[in-house]
Design a protein around this motif. Structure first.
Motif, PDB file in Angstrom:
ATOM      1  N   MET A 181       1.196  -1.255  -0.222  1.00 16.47           N
ATOM      2  CA  MET A 181       0.208  -0.204   0.101  1.00 16.47           C
ATOM      3  C   MET A 181       0.712   1.326   0.285  1.00 16.47           C
ATOM      4  O   MET A 181       0.507   2.350  -0.749  1.00 16.47           O
ATOM      5  CB  MET A 181      -0.510  -0.077   1.289  1.00 16.47           C
ATOM      6  CG  MET A 181      -1.677   1.457   1.328  1.00 16.47           C
ATOM      7  SD  MET A 181      -2.609   1.332   3.605  1.00 16.47           S
ATOM      8  CE  MET A 181      -3.029   3.215   2.719  1.00 16.47           C
ATOM      9  N   LEU A 182       1.547   1.398   0.661  1.00 18.37           N
ATOM     10  CA  LEU A 182       3.287   2.321   0.991  1.00 18.37           C
ATOM     11  C   LEU A 182       3.533   2.066  -0.388  1.00 18.37           C
ATOM     12  O   LEU A 182       3.467   3.986  -0.986  1.00 18.37           O
ATOM     13  CB  LEU A 182       3.591   2.580   2.036  1.00 18.37           C
ATOM     14  CG  LEU A 182       5.113   3.663   1.866  1.00 18.37           C
ATOM     15  CD1 LEU A 182       3.711   5.010   2.849  1.00 18.37           C
ATOM     16  CD2 LEU A 182       5.878   3.646   3.771  1.00 18.37           C
ATOM     17  N   LYS A 183       4.206   1.064  -0.967  1.00 18.41           N
ATOM     18  CA  LYS A 183       5.166   1.661  -2.045  1.00 18.41           C
ATOM     19  C   LYS A 183       3.935   1.733  -3.242  1.00 18.41           C
ATOM     20  O   LYS A 183       4.912   2.342  -4.339  1.00 18.41           O
ATOM     21  CB  LYS A 183       5.213  -0.241  -2.312  1.00 18.41           C
ATOM     22  CG  LYS A 183       6.765  -0.026  -3.286  1.00 18.41           C
ATOM     23  CD  LYS A 183       7.308  -0.977  -3.014  1.00 18.41           C
ATOM     24  CE  LYS A 183       7.770  -1.661  -4.218  1.00 18.41           C
ATOM     25  NZ  LYS A 183       8.790  -3.001  -4.356  1.00 18.41           N
ATOM     26  N   SER A 184       3.026   1.289  -2.981  1.00 19.41           N
ATOM     27  CA  SER A 184       2.310   2.334  -4.624  1.00 19.41           C
ATOM     28  C   SER A 184       1.586   3.068  -4.644  1.00 19.41           C
ATOM     29  O   SER A 184       1.180   3.570  -5.294  1.00 19.41           O
ATOM     30  CB  SER A 184       1.539   0.641  -4.621  1.00 19.41           C
ATOM     31  OG  SER A 184       0.312   0.801  -3.462  1.00 19.41           O
ATOM     32  N   PHE A 185       2.232   3.931  -3.048  1.00 19.99           N
ATOM     33  CA  PHE A 185       1.252   5.591  -3.188  1.00 19.99           C
ATOM     34  C   PHE A 185       1.939   6.644  -3.853  1.00 19.99           C
ATOM     35  O   PHE A 185       2.969   6.376  -4.010  1.00 19.99           O
ATOM     36  CB  PHE A 185       1.454   5.272  -2.088  1.00 19.99           C
ATOM     37  CG  PHE A 185       0.549   7.013  -1.102  1.00 19.99           C
ATOM     38  CD1 PHE A 185      -0.941   7.599  -1.741  1.00 19.99           C
ATOM     39  CD2 PHE A 185       1.647   7.715  -1.272  1.00 19.99           C
ATOM     40  CE1 PHE A 185      -0.791   8.508  -0.999  1.00 19.99           C
ATOM     41  CE2 PHE A 185       1.276   9.333  -0.794  1.00 19.99           C
ATOM     42  CZ  PHE A 185      -0.360   9.336  -0.833  1.00 19.99           C
ATOM     43  N   LYS A 186       1.835   7.345  -5.222  1.00 22.69           N
ATOM     44  CA  LYS A 186       1.697   7.906  -5.866  1.00 22.69           C
ATOM     45  C   LYS A 186       2.003   9.636  -5.078  1.00 22.69           C
ATOM     46  O   LYS A 186       0.996  10.396  -4.262  1.00 22.69           O
ATOM     47  CB  LYS A 186       0.929   7.929  -6.868  1.00 22.69           C
ATOM     48  CG  LYS A 186       1.058   6.892  -7.833  1.00 22.69           C
ATOM     49  CD  LYS A 186       2.204   6.328  -7.867  1.00 22.69           C
ATOM     50  CE  LYS A 186       2.464   5.134  -8.610  1.00 22.69           C
ATOM     51  NZ  LYS A 186       3.645   4.296  -9.444  1.00 22.69           N
ATOM     52  N   ARG A 187       3.412   9.557  -5.014  1.00 17.46           N
ATOM     53  CA  ARG A 187       3.576  11.465  -4.088  1.00 17.46           C
ATOM     54  C   ARG A 187       2.834  11.730  -5.344  1.00 17.46           C
ATOM     55  O   ARG A 187       3.305  12.138  -6.231  1.00 17.46           O
ATOM     56  CB  ARG A 187       5.886  11.324  -4.235  1.00 17.46           C
ATOM     57  CG  ARG A 187       5.438  12.678  -3.360  1.00 17.46           C
ATOM     58  CD  ARG A 187       6.781  12.125  -2.811  1.00 17.46           C
ATOM     59  NE  ARG A 187       7.698  13.152  -3.939  1.00 17.46           N
ATOM     60  CZ  ARG A 187       9.290  12.493  -3.654  1.00 17.46           C
ATOM     61  NH1 ARG A 187      10.020  11.871  -2.957  1.00 17.46           N
ATOM     62  NH2 ARG A 187      10.306  12.988  -4.938  1.00 17.46           N
ATOM     63  N   THR A 188       2.459  13.521  -4.578  1.00 18.73           N
ATOM     64  CA  THR A 188       2.303  14.345  -5.977  1.00 18.73           C
ATOM     65  C   THR A 188       3.221  14.688  -6.722  1.00 18.73           C
ATOM     66  O   THR A 188       4.345  15.094  -6.179  1.00 18.73           O
ATOM     67  CB  THR A 188       1.228  15.493  -4.873  1.00 18.73           C
ATOM     68  OG1 THR A 188      -0.072  14.545  -3.829  1.00 18.73           O
ATOM     69  CG2 THR A 188       0.763  16.585  -5.933  1.00 18.73           C
ATOM     70  N   GLN A 189       2.761  15.643  -7.574  1.00 18.77           N
ATOM     71  CA  GLN A 189       4.459  16.023  -8.291  1.00 18.77           C
ATOM     72  C   GLN A 189       3.035  17.094  -8.927  1.00 18.77           C
ATOM     73  O   GLN A 189       2.356  17.340  -8.757  1.00 18.77           O
ATOM     74  CB  GLN A 189       3.959  14.699  -9.891  1.00 18.77           C
ATOM     75  CG  GLN A 189       4.435  14.173  -9.337  1.00 18.77           C
ATOM     76  CD  GLN A 189       6.162  13.658  -9.283  1.00 18.77           C
ATOM     77  OE1 GLN A 189       6.814  14.325  -9.219  1.00 18.77           O
ATOM     78  NE2 GLN A 189       6.500  12.871  -7.843  1.00 18.77           N
ATOM     79  N   LEU A 190       4.460  18.388  -8.648  1.00 18.44           N
ATOM     80  CA  LEU A 190       3.942  19.644  -9.385  1.00 18.44           C
ATOM     81  C   LEU A 190       3.130  19.978 -11.048  1.00 18.44           C
ATOM     82  O   LEU A 190       3.721  19.465 -11.978  1.00 18.44           O
ATOM     83  CB  LEU A 190       4.547  20.534  -9.281  1.00 18.44           C
ATOM     84  CG  LEU A 190       5.571  20.784  -7.643  1.00 18.44           C
ATOM     85  CD1 LEU A 190       7.102  21.693  -7.357  1.00 18.44           C
ATOM     86  CD2 LEU A 190       4.333  21.265  -6.590  1.00 18.44           C
ATOM     87  N   THR A 191       2.358  20.242 -10.947  1.00 21.82           N
ATOM     88  CA  THR A 191       2.556  20.751 -12.212  1.00 21.82           C
ATOM     89  C   THR A 191       2.557  21.353 -12.882  1.00 21.82           C
ATOM     90  O   THR A 191       3.813  21.863 -12.687  1.00 21.82           O
ATOM     91  CB  THR A 191       0.704  21.047 -12.528  1.00 21.82           C
ATOM     92  OG1 THR A 191       0.439  22.207 -12.213  1.00 21.82           O
ATOM     93  CG2 THR A 191      -0.346  20.363 -11.789  1.00 21.82           C
TER      94      THR A 191
END
Length: 825
Positions: free
Chosen positions: A115-125
């Motif tokens: 669950m943690l590994k697949s969580f996508k960190r937000t990227q700046l637009t």
């Protein structure tokens, strides 16, 4: 021997079933099959088989057939209801607010690492990145932090205008209403960058984008309220503040004495239903310049004008009130540890229309839920951003200073005593950035309440430690206030972050575990709800599931303790795999210890704040350590990150051990505390403090111009301008890296007494004459040494300036005229 073997098989089988958490029915079937196998193999006679099988059948039927099992559950249910502490509506709303996220996995004892590994960190637009690179940089460039804090005690008018025009106050307001509509992560990055230049500006920007009218209107406002206010808030026409705290009310916001009484009155020439408000608010950020006030108060309806004659007390309600409303007193300032706008708001019998309640009349009494739901997001964005900024600047500038500054012929950063502080700054900075990015990204995906409390408390405390260490390393350079001092205003503002949005002491001792234990536990809150609803069937199902859960976590805790975590799972291979296993081991231990503690102490645990705080520390370090591992993975598993990762994980595991150790030592029932200790740490202490060698290694890395150093400082505002205090240190450090071999040759000759002249210029002439340096090399050394001297220099002022009769803090001047420009170097 056969009997012993049968016993060992039975114990081993039951242990294995408990370790994997087999359901009750599966366990019952396995025991039944084992009894049959003993009889079939001739290890049990007919009589023994009949007696044993009969007794087992009775217990198996009683525990697996729910109608029969409820006969056992019923007296337990009655006792549970009798001791269940009362829960007020505000406590319930606080518990129900927000979502359970990754902290739930860490609390429950069997974290799903995928669950943690697949969580996508937000990227700046692209738009967000451009705003960070352009408007935010321009804002930082406009600010003179010394002048802001120590002379004007306010941001310059052109800075205020720029923030309005560029919509810094409306990052969270959607584009539909004219705002920027940025992600939580983007807001975090913007506030972080601004805070590396000016805490005053960062606080000014973060408040309208945190708990305040903009957020409340976005989530709860009526269409008419949104149309009236959001466009004006978005373009800066209106400046908002939110009045919650007061003289008698800090962390206990539910105790506000401010009241609103529903009544009829005249408004704009007509009789309308409204509220007569009396309030006395303190500590309200932006109040002195606000044009619109979000106000929290307790609403009373003695005449039943809202339509319910049986309801008088509606509870906490939020309304939106123009600051120009007759009877509102606003504009005076407090002066906190910083120059940001903060002040009181008062009002006596202020009459306003009833439809000024945020969300309209149907939201009367809904203010507390609004506040707790929105507060968690603010804790996850603004204060972590400030904290990360403090950590980044302490890291970047202390690393440079500790290489530039020499004592006893050695860079101060090479002294082991100094490295204790600088290594801690480096490790904490890595952890701060890891927690900032994960938490802000979480806010983009849900509304995590416990995680944001963890981030608020621990990140502000890490910032406090980092800035204290930075001050210690800088010595007199950090103490002397002046334009050159890039630490003083941030250090002075630390108490603000520690205090606001929930005082740290109470956040640690009451919130993190107190809320986390109930929200994150898979059974506790549902059991409480079943008891309040008098639902025996639901309670029965939960109770026996809870018993199985507790047995599983106890067996797992002891098994993982006996094996040193070897049986735990890791989602990766390589150098960090062992840390995943240790975190799972401690996660299991927390689940087990929490269950035992809640089972024995019950509602009394609420008053055992130090015990609660220690278990909260365990949960917090589990979350922060997993954030570090996640950050390492997201950054590409870079080799140069590993010393920092190891430092963070070793430090967190040691902190977990210390928290457990103090918890067991202070448990009210001594033998229970001792028993839990043996279950969790069967061989004694499992974790040690970070080694001196590792601390020294990351302290050395902090002084090197590495890719990691630049990456961890990437968001910082770092001008290459020697007239800026930060820029001067940057320029001096860059120059040192270029000429250090030459400077060391010069310094060695000077130390050996080969260069006897009294001035730098004359010594460099001697160095050229003696062949120590060429003329070109001497010119480079001279340029660096002048930069070095300016970088370690402190400010001095005329008595006229300090007395307020001269207005420019030119350093080291005997006299200062009003026409002279201020300068740094």
């Amino acid at each position: 021997m056969t009997t012993l073997l049968a016993i060992l098989v039975a114990v081993g089988g039951l242990w294995a079933l408990a370790y994997i958490g087999a359901p009750l029915l599966v366990t019952s079937a396995a025991i039944g099959a084992y009894i049959v196998a003993l009889y079939g193999l001739g290890l049990m006679g007919p009589t023994a088989f009949a007696v044993t099988g009969g007794l087992f059948a009775v217990f198996a039927i009683a525990l697996n057939l729910r109608p029969i099992r409820r006969l056992v559950t019923k007296p337990i249910f009655a006792g549970f209801k009798a001791v269940l502490p009362p829960m007020t509506s505000t406590e319930r709303e606080a518990l129900e607010a927000g979502d359970v996220w990754w902290e739930g996995e860490m609390f429950r004892g069997r974290p799903d690492w995928n669950m943690l590994k697949s969580f996508k960190r937000t990227q700046l637009t692209a738009e967000e990145q451009a705003f960070l690179d352009n408007e935010t940089v321009e804002l930082c460039r406009m600010i003179d932090d010394y002048k802001t804090v120590y002379e004007d005690r306010d941001l310059a008018p052109e800075v205020w205008d720029f923030m309005r025009q560029k919509k810094f106050f409306s990052m969270l307001i959607t584009k539909e209403w004219g705002g920027l509509g940025f992600s939580a992560y983007a807001q975090s990055c913007v506030v972080t960058k601004i805070a590396t230049k000016s805490i005053t500006a960062a606080v000014t920007v973060m408040v309208p984008n945190s708990l305040g009218p903009g957020e409340l209107l976005t989530h709860y406002g009526t269409d008419a309220q949104k149309e009236q206010w959001l466009p004006k808030l978005a373009d800066g026409t209106e400046i908002p503040c939110f009045g919650l705290t007061g003289v008698e009310v800090g962390s206990d916001a539910t105790a506000i004495p401010d009241v609103g009484v529903v009544c009829k009155g005249e408004w704009e020439g007509q009789e309308v239903v409204g509220m007569r408000l009396t309030f006395n608010k303190r500590y309200i950020t932006l109040a002195p310049v606000a044009s619109v006030i979000g106000l929290a108060f307790k609403l009373q309806d003695p005449e039943g004008l809202l339509g319910d004659p049986d309801k008088t007390d509606y509870g906490i309600t939020c309304a939106l009130i123009p600051a120009s409303t007759p009877g509102v007193e606003i504009g005076r300032r407090h002066y906190p540890s910083g120059a940001f706008m903060n002040g009181p708001i008062t009002g006596e019998d202020v009459f306003v229309p009833i439809d000024w309640i945020i969300g309209g009349v149907e939201k009367a009494g809904g203010g507390w839920r609004m506040l707790v739901e929105c507060l968690s997001a603010g804790r996850g964005i603004s204060l972590p951003a400030l904290s990360a900024a403090g950590g980044k600047m302490a890291y970047r500038l202390t690393g440079a200073y500790s290489r530039i500054r020499r004592q006893f012929k050695l860079s101060v950063g090479k002294f082991e005593g100094v490295q204790e502080a600088t290594g801690r700054i480096a490790g904490l900075n890595y952890r701060l950035e890891a927690v900032r990015t994960l938490t802000a990204s979480a806010v983009d995906n849900c509304a995590p309440s416990v995680v944001t409390a963890i981030a608020k408390y621990h990140m502000t405390e890490m910032m406090r430690q980092s800035l204290t260490d930075a001050m210690d390393v800088h010595g007199g350079r950090g103490i002397m206030v002046g334009p050159r001092n890039y630490l003083s205003s941030a250090y002075q503002s630390v108490p603000v972050a520690i205090t606001v949005e929930g005082a740290n002491i109470l956040t640690r001792s009451l919130m993190i575990f107190g809320q986390g234990a109930i929200r994150c536990h898979p059974y506790v809150f549902p059991e409480m709800e079943a008891a309040r609803e008098d639902n025996l069937a639901e309670f029965d199902k939960l109770l026996w599931g809870h018993i199985g859960f507790s047995m599983n976590r106890g067996v797992r805790a002891l098994t993982l303790g006996l094996t040193g975590g070897a049986l735990a799972k890791a989602p990766v291979d390589g150098p960090t795999a062992k840390y995943y296993k240790q975190l799972e081991r401690m996660s299991t231990s927390l689940a087990f210890v929490s269950d035992v503690t809640m089972g024995i102490l019950g509602g009394e645990l609420k008053r055992k704040e130090r015990l609660s705080a220690r278990l909260g520390d365990v949960l917090s370090h589990l979350y922060m350590a997993s954030a570090v591992l996640k950050y390492y993975e997201d950054e590409g598993r870079r080799e140069e990150d590993l010393p920092h990762v190891r430092w963070c994980l070793d430090d967190s595991l040691n902190a977990i051990y210390e928290a457990f150790d103090e918890f067991f030592s202070n448990f009210p029932i001594g033998f229970v505390g001792s028993a839990m200790r043996r279950m969790v740490f069967p061989f004694g202490r499992s974790y040690r403090p970070v080694s001196d060698a590792l601390t020294g290694a990351i302290a050395d890395m902090m002084m090197e111009p590495t890719e990691l150093r630049d990456r961890l400082s990437e968001i910082c505002y770092l001008p290459k301008d020697a007239n800026d205090p930060v820029g001067l240190m940057e320029v001096a450090f860059d120059k040192l890296i270029q000429v250090e071999p030459l400077y060391n040759k010069y310094y060695k000759a000077l130390s050996k007494g080969e260069l006897t002249a009294l001035t730098l210029e004359d010594r460099l002439v001697q160095a050229v004459e003696q062949g120590v340096l060429t003329q070109a090399e001497a010119d480079q050394v001279g340029e660096y040494d002048r930069l070095r001297y300016e970088a370690i220099m402190t400010d001095a002022f005329t008595k006229e300036y300090l007395a307020g009769t001269a207005f420019h803090p030119e350093a080291d001047a005997e006299t200062v005229s009003e026409e002279q420009p201020a300068k740094v170097a």
